[in-house]
Design an enzyme around this catalytic site. Structure first.
Site, PDB file in Angstrom:
ATOM      1  N   LYS A  38     -15.509  12.484 -56.398  1.00 14.45           N
ATOM      2  CA  LYS A  38     -16.374  12.586 -55.211  1.00 14.45           C
ATOM      3  C   LYS A  38     -15.691  13.425 -54.127  1.00 14.45           C
ATOM      4  O   LYS A  38     -14.470  13.626 -54.165  1.00 14.45           O
ATOM      5  CB  LYS A  38     -16.682  11.188 -54.684  1.00 14.45           C
ATOM      6  CG  LYS A  38     -15.460  10.431 -54.208  1.00 14.45           C
ATOM      7  CD  LYS A  38     -15.795   8.986 -53.871  1.00 14.45           C
ATOM      8  CE  LYS A  38     -14.568   8.253 -53.386  1.00 14.45           C
ATOM      9  NZ  LYS A  38     -14.800   6.793 -53.316  1.00 14.45           N
ATOM     10  N   TYR A 273      -0.778  24.886 -25.749  1.00 13.88           N
ATOM     11  CA  TYR A 273      -1.638  24.171 -24.798  1.00 13.88           C
ATOM     12  C   TYR A 273      -0.951  22.925 -24.255  1.00 13.88           C
ATOM     13  O   TYR A 273      -0.282  22.205 -24.997  1.00 13.88           O
ATOM     14  CB  TYR A 273      -2.917  23.709 -25.514  1.00 13.88           C
ATOM     15  CG  TYR A 273      -3.830  24.816 -25.959  1.00 13.88           C
ATOM     16  CD1 TYR A 273      -4.448  25.666 -25.035  1.00 13.88           C
ATOM     17  CD2 TYR A 273      -4.108  24.989 -27.309  1.00 13.88           C
ATOM     18  CE1 TYR A 273      -5.309  26.670 -25.462  1.00 13.88           C
ATOM     19  CE2 TYR A 273      -4.970  25.984 -27.749  1.00 13.88           C
ATOM     20  CZ  TYR A 273      -5.566  26.830 -26.807  1.00 13.88           C
ATOM     21  OH  TYR A 273      -6.411  27.804 -27.217  1.00 13.88           O
TER      22      TYR A 273
END
Ligand SMILES: *Cc1c(COP(=O)(O)O)cnc(C)c1O
Length: 383
Positions: A38, A273
């Site tokens: 999956k 940042y």
């Protein structure tokens, strides 16, 4: 290793799946494997993983949805495919057209699917899902609330061929007394359902219960199938979790990026940042071309996470950006643009594991692997 890809990439050793399947088979000797592929085989390539599993004799696959099942069919995979989750009614027709097995998520769902099948004069292959304690899907059969009549009814619905039965473990990874008691109770409830079905003259079909940790901690169970996903990827959810057995897996995935730039910064200069890294001494900084949009968790920022450059450990510095991040390469000689940074895998005598990322990002390997984004190529390698 393959020639470096332009930016960030993974290398996947699908041949190592064979080794990992052998390790699983050592534990569950008489139980066949339903390969859970999956979510694009936890991000590592559903078709490639399914084909590698086929070579190991795996003849049953589990997916979460109809589109995942169709993806395997379109790639020419003809084996049994079980959809573990829900298929909406608008897609019911694919089930019989493509010979796909559907899990029955509830009795109402089973009736709806049966009505559809009757109307279209088809039979649809199904597995009965029993909820023995996960409280997710399936007919509830727990100490407090036992819906055995609904289970009988599913098997008796005329246009459904219920050819298997399964349940799922929420705490098979935990060896505390509470958890093992809970899991053993689930096994007992599951067996009780099987016995009751037989007492009604109903053939329960193939039984399957163990996920990866079910295999590692309850290898003695002898149902027809087990359902490993993570294990054939060569990892567990968290390598700090104690397990009962001692298998030897080979992780099939490694991850790399390129150095795009190297420069010296001076004391007082900051990186990225938020300016969370401020150099205290002259520091050689390499920028590399991978970021959180590639699936590297932003939580790795400013925690001292280490990657490998020329086989040497180098710390991430400053915040991870969307497509890039920076590392301290002061101690590494001759680092230059185009050098390969190993984010997961071996380089020289050093290794970085998916577990190290997951632990620092406060998650499990299942999430780390499935978070690697689609823009990161999955390159096939031979070990
Ligand atoms: C995902 C899943 C599995 C496989 O789980 P792993 O822990 O990766 O082995 C098995 N069964 C069900 C129902 C699942 O949803």
């Amino acid at each position: 290793m393959l020639e470096a890809y332009s930016r960030a990439w993974t290398e996947i050793d699908y041949d190592a799946i064979r080794h990992n399947v052998k390790e699983v088979k050592k534990l569950v000797k008489n139980t066949k494997i339903m390969g859970i592929v999956k979510a694009n085989a936890y991000g590592l390539g559903d078709v490639a993983c399914a084909k590698a599993l086929q070579k190991c004799g795996v003849d049953y696959f589990g997916v979460s949805s109809i589109d995942e099942a169709l993806n395997l069919r379109n790639a020419g995979i003809q084996d049994n495919i079980l959809i573990l989750g829900y298929t909406p009614s608008m897609h019911f027709h694919y089930l019989h057209e493509q010979n796909i097995v559907q899990s029955l998520v509830s009795i109402e769902y089973a009736r709806e699917l049966n009505a559809y099948a009757k109307e279209n004069d088809v039979k649809i292959r199904c597995h009965c899902k029993v909820d023995t304690g996960m409280c997710r899907t399936g007919i509830v059969y727990q100490e407090q609330d036992k819906h055995i009549e609904d289970i009988y009814e599913e098997y008796r619905l005329e246009n459904l061929c219920v050819e298997g039965i399964f349940s799922h473990f929420p705490v098979s990874d935990c060896l505390d007394e509470d958890c093992t008691e809970f899991t053993k109770k689930q096994i007992q409830l599951f067996d009780e359902v099987i016995d009751l079905l037989k007492s009604q003259g109903i053939d329960p079909g193939i039984r399957h219960l163990q996920n990866s940790y079910g295999i590692l901690n309850y290898p003695e169970l002898e149902y027809e199938y087990c359902r490993p996903g993570l294990l054939y990827m060569g990892v567990t959810s968290d390598d700090h979790i104690k397990i009962k057995t001692n298998p030897d897996f080979i992780p099939i995935m490694s991850m790399y990026a390129n150095v795009s730039l190297v420069k010296w910064i001076y004391p007082g200069q900051s990186v990225s940042y938020g300016r969370h890294f401020i150099a205290e001494k002259p520091t050689k900084v390499a920028t590399m071309s991978i970021g959180y949009a590639d699936g590297l968790p932003r939580l790795l920022s400013n925690q001292g996470f280490e990657v490998l450059v020329h086989g040497q450990r180098c710390k991430l510095i400053g915040n991870l950006c969307m497509d890039q991040c920076m590392i301290d390469v002061t101690e590494v000689e001759d680092v230059k643009e185009g050098d390969v940074v190993c984010i997961v895998g071996h380089q020289g005598n050093e290794v970085v594991t998916v577990d190290q990322i997951s632990r620092m990002a406060k998650t499990i390997n299942n999430e780390t692997l499935t978070s690697i984004s689609s823009r990161v190529p999955r390159l096939k390698v031979r070990s």
